[in-house]
Structure formats: C-alpha cells, structure tokens
Design a protein around this motif. Structure first.
Motif, mmCIF file in Angstrom:
data_model
loop_
_atom_site.group_PDB
_atom_site.id
_atom_site.type_symbol
_atom_site.label_atom_id
_atom_site.label_comp_id
_atom_site.label_asym_id
_atom_site.label_seq_id
_atom_site.Cartn_x
_atom_site.Cartn_y
_atom_site.Cartn_z
ATOM 1 N N ALA A 1 2.048 0.129 -6.783
ATOM 2 C CA ALA A 1 1.416 -0.961 -6.038
ATOM 3 C C ALA A 1 1.565 -2.221 -6.873
ATOM 4 O O ALA A 1 1.507 -2.161 -8.104
ATOM 5 C CB ALA A 1 -0.050 -0.664 -5.763
ATOM 6 N N GLN B 1 -6.464 3.698 -7.622
ATOM 7 C CA GLN B 1 -6.904 4.680 -6.638
ATOM 8 C C GLN B 1 -5.785 5.703 -6.381
ATOM 9 O O GLN B 1 -6.046 6.905 -6.300
ATOM 10 C CB GLN B 1 -7.278 3.975 -5.339
ATOM 11 N N THR B 2 -4.562 5.219 -6.292
ATOM 12 C CA THR B 2 -3.418 6.088 -6.034
ATOM 13 C C THR B 2 -3.176 7.042 -7.196
ATOM 14 O O THR B 2 -2.951 8.240 -6.997
ATOM 15 C CB THR B 2 -2.161 5.222 -5.788
ATOM 16 N N SER C 1 -2.490 -5.769 -6.496
ATOM 17 C CA SER C 1 -3.213 -4.651 -5.872
ATOM 18 C C SER C 1 -3.519 -3.563 -6.900
ATOM 19 O O SER C 1 -3.416 -2.382 -6.611
ATOM 20 C CB SER C 1 -2.367 -4.064 -4.739
ATOM 21 N N ASP D 1 0.836 -1.198 0.000
ATOM 22 C CA ASP D 1 0.000 0.000 0.000
ATOM 23 C C ASP D 1 0.874 1.252 0.000
ATOM 24 O O ASP D 1 1.546 1.556 0.989
ATOM 25 C CB ASP D 1 -0.899 -0.003 1.234
ATOM 26 N N LEU E 1 -5.764 -0.694 -5.920
ATOM 27 C CA LEU E 1 -5.076 0.282 -5.076
ATOM 28 C C LEU E 1 -4.200 1.198 -5.925
ATOM 29 O O LEU E 1 -4.139 2.403 -5.703
ATOM 30 C CB LEU E 1 -4.229 -0.449 -4.028
#
Length: 140
Positions: free
Chosen positions: A104, A114-115, A108, A73, A111
């Motif tokens: 990531a 999203q980042t 993931s 993460d 994630l």
C-alpha cells in the motif's frame, strides 16, 4: 462448480503440500509503478531482486504474483487476493515485496499495517527485498 474453481483448489492444495515439505516457502509479490519510457522496468527489477533475495536466503518461491500499480487498497487487487488465499490455506509462510509501498502506498500506511497484520494472523511474514530495507530481511 466450474473447472476453474477446481483447478484453483487443486493448485492451492499442491502449493500447500509443497509448503509443508519446504519450511521457507514464499510468494514474490510485485506491484510496481510503470515508468513512461520503460514501463516494464520496475516490475522486472522487482522480480529480479526478489529472486536474488530468495536465493540468498535459500527460500522457495512457489509463485510470482503481480498486480498493476494504481489501486491503493491491496484488498481490491486480484493478485493480492491470491496472496491472501495462499496465506489462509497455509501454503506460504513468507511474502517477498520490493518495498512496503508495493503493499500500500506511503499515504496509506495504516492500510499497509492492517494488511501485514492480516497475514501475520496466518503466520505469514512480509519481507522486503530492496537492499536498504533487507539486511537480515526486515519486516515491513
């Protein structure tokens, strides 16, 4: 307030001023898995590749930020927190990574998206420097 906090704000303000004067302002983010026999090689290659990518596109790398590999993460990595601060403060408009897994791991990918979206909210793009992903600077 600590002197470290003051120094950090002063450095961020200096970087933001530089970004305003140089439209293609980037941070090189390196988070590479270490090899058993050549532990620094992946990070060295990622940095060399990122600098060559930067030079070919006439960008300005303000800072190279590294994180140790192994924390999936990015929001829990100290270096990535620095990237987010620079993005939030409009000090950068580009993050250069060797490949998307530096943000990531493939397992993931949600994630990672999203980042990247979090950075995009601050008008910051993520570009990959690895040649198969970089023709024209493909976004991750």
């Amino acid at each position: 307030m600590t002197s470290a906090g003051t120094t950090h704000r002063t450095a961020t303000a200096h970087i933001a001023a530089h970004a305003a004067a140089h439209p293609a302002t980037a941070v090189l983010y390196v988070c590479a898995e270490r090899s058993l026999y050549t532990p620094a090689l992946a990070a060295v290659r990622a940095e060399e590749e990122g600098r060559a990518f930067d030079a070919a596109r006439r960008m300005t790398i303000l800072e190279t930020i590294t994180d140790p590999y192994g924390i999936p993460d990015p929001f829990h990595r100290e270096g990535w927190q620095r990237v987010r601060i620079l993005a939030r403060d409009a000090a950068i408009n580009t993050v250069i990574v060797r490949w998307p897994a530096a943000i990531a791991p493939d397992r993931s990918s949600d994630l990672r998206h999203q980042t990247v979206n979090d950075l995009a909210e601050h008008a910051v793009q993520v570009l990959c420097s690895w040649a198969p992903l970089a023709p024209g600077g493909r976004q991750s």
